[in-house]
Scaffold this active site. Structure first.
Site, PDB file in Angstrom:
ATOM      1  N   HIS A   1      25.217 -11.498 -16.575  1.00  0.00           N
ATOM      2  CA  HIS A   1      26.279 -10.867 -17.362  1.00  0.00           C
ATOM      3  C   HIS A   1      25.744  -9.526 -17.865  1.00  0.00           C
ATOM      4  CE1 HIS A   1      28.611 -14.699 -18.869  1.00  0.00           C
ATOM      5  NE2 HIS A   1      29.384 -14.029 -18.032  1.00  0.00           N
TER       6      HIS A   1
ATOM      7  N   CYS B   1      26.326 -13.730 -26.985  1.00  0.00           N
ATOM      8  CA  CYS B   1      27.288 -14.639 -26.326  1.00  0.00           C
ATOM      9  C   CYS B   1      27.936 -15.616 -27.292  1.00  0.00           C
ATOM     10  CB  CYS B   1      26.617 -15.522 -25.284  1.00  0.00           C
ATOM     11  SG  CYS B   1      25.322 -14.837 -24.359  1.00  0.00           S
TER      12      CYS B   1
HETATM   13  N1  ARG Z   1      25.828 -21.411 -19.778  1.00  0.00           N
HETATM   14  C1  ARG Z   1      26.710 -20.298 -19.962  1.00  0.00           C
HETATM   15  C2  ARG Z   1      27.146 -19.770 -18.600  1.00  0.00           C
HETATM   16  O1  ARG Z   1      26.356 -19.729 -17.699  1.00  0.00           O
HETATM   17  C3  ARG Z   1      26.051 -19.221 -20.762  1.00  0.00           C
HETATM   18  C4  ARG Z   1      26.945 -18.074 -21.073  1.00  0.00           C
HETATM   19  C5  ARG Z   1      26.272 -17.010 -21.857  1.00  0.00           C
HETATM   20  N2  ARG Z   1      27.149 -15.983 -22.168  1.00  0.00           N
HETATM   21  C6  ARG Z   1      26.919 -14.668 -22.032  1.00  0.00           C
HETATM   22  N3  ARG Z   1      27.823 -13.852 -22.440  1.00  0.00           N
HETATM   23  N4  ARG Z   1      25.858 -14.210 -21.440  1.00  0.00           N
HETATM   24  O2  ARG Z   1      28.270 -19.386 -18.409  1.00  0.00           O
END
Ligand code: ARG
Length: 276
Positions: A174, A270
């Site tokens: 991300h 997040c």
């Molecule tokens: N386990 C979640 C996923 O893989 C973690 C999300 C983390 N969020 C972020 N904005 N980086 O989707």
């Protein structure tokens, strides 16, 4: 500047599947009591910066809903009208989260936009789409969880330019894992996650580019910090080198422990949604 922060209680948070490399080996390994304690400290840190906190209960069967930066991208225009684009989660495991978060936006008086499922395969909200404070400009990560077509929709709908950044390092899946916009002029990044072109764009738009080292970015999610007001930064504990650089640049730093959430590939940024 956003006034509100939305968080989702970690009552159903766990690692039940693997959809990013950080989750590997962590199925069933979350200490729920510890997670709750850590979540409360993150909530208090946000509230300490003056944000109005909104909290939703978690939902059974949606262990990642606690990462509520991902299900939406809110926006406010010059007239104060509030709008939001709801996400299309990349993973089947997370698709049902979106409707729960949407209910909150309805209560808050937002106009809701849905992406066209037929032409856009995925978009994970503020996991990948970051507003540039003080400008009408959006930074949009794509490649793992969001697709370029989503940014075309956003540009058309809100008449806002988007700088699209290709992500190609799976650990930094991300944009919020490798880029933390601190204020109009300053950004914290992990340079290894970007292309040469992307780095050039970042350096063109920010006068102060702070770089995290690999260990802190990859293992401690240093770039998943949050600076909700342009001066106070909330960051995972132990990012010694990054914290020093932030303090040298004049930021106040609050360190929190998000270790249980790191097992799922998430940290401070997040765990909340900043909105109006
Ligand atoms: N386990 C979640 C996923 O893989 C973690 C999300 C983390 N969020 C972020 N904005 N980086 O989707």
């Amino acid at each position: 500047m956003p006034k509100k922060a939305l968080m989702v209680k970690p009552d159903h948070f766990s690692v039940d599947y693997v959809i990013n490399p950080h989750m590997e080996g962590n199925i069933g390994k979350v200490n729920k009591q510890m997670a709750l304690k850590q979540w409360e400290a993150v909530r208090d840190a946000f509230s300490g910066t003056g944000l109005e906190m909104h909290v939703l209960d978690g939902v059974d069967g949606l262990p990642d809903m606690v990462f509520c930066a991902n299900q939406s991208l809110p926006y406010i225009n010059e007239d104060g009208d509030k709008e939001v684009v709801m996400s299309i989660m990349h993973s089947e495991h997370r698709k049902l989260e979106v409707a729960h978060i949407e209910n909150w936006y309805v209560e808050q008086g937002y106009e809701i936009h849905h992406l066209n499922y037929k032409t856009i395969s995925d978009f994970e909200g503020m996991g990948d789409a970051l507003w540039h404070p003080g400008k009408r400009l959006l930074w949009g990560g794509y490649g793992f969880r969001s697709s370029l077509e989503a940014y075309e929709f956003i540009t058309d709908t809100w008449k806002i330019p988007v700088i699209a950044l290709k992500l190609s390092h799976p650990e930094f899946y991300h944009l919020d894992t490798c880029m933390c916009i601190l204020n109009q002029d300053s950004v914290l990044i992990y340079p290894g996650a970007f292309t040469r072109k992307g780095l050039d764009l970042i350096h063109e738009l920010f006068t102060n580019v702070i770089e995290s080292d690999t260990y802190e970015a990859e293992k401690l999610f240093s770039c998943n910090a949050t600076c909700p007001n342009g001066k106070d930064v909330i960051i995972q504990r132990g990012c010694t080198d990054t914290v020093k650089k932030l303090k040298d640049a004049g930021f106040n730093v609050t360190e929190v422990d998000t270790e249980e959430f790191l097992k799922s590939g998430g940290s401070v940024f997040c765990m909340k949604m900043l909105a109006w």
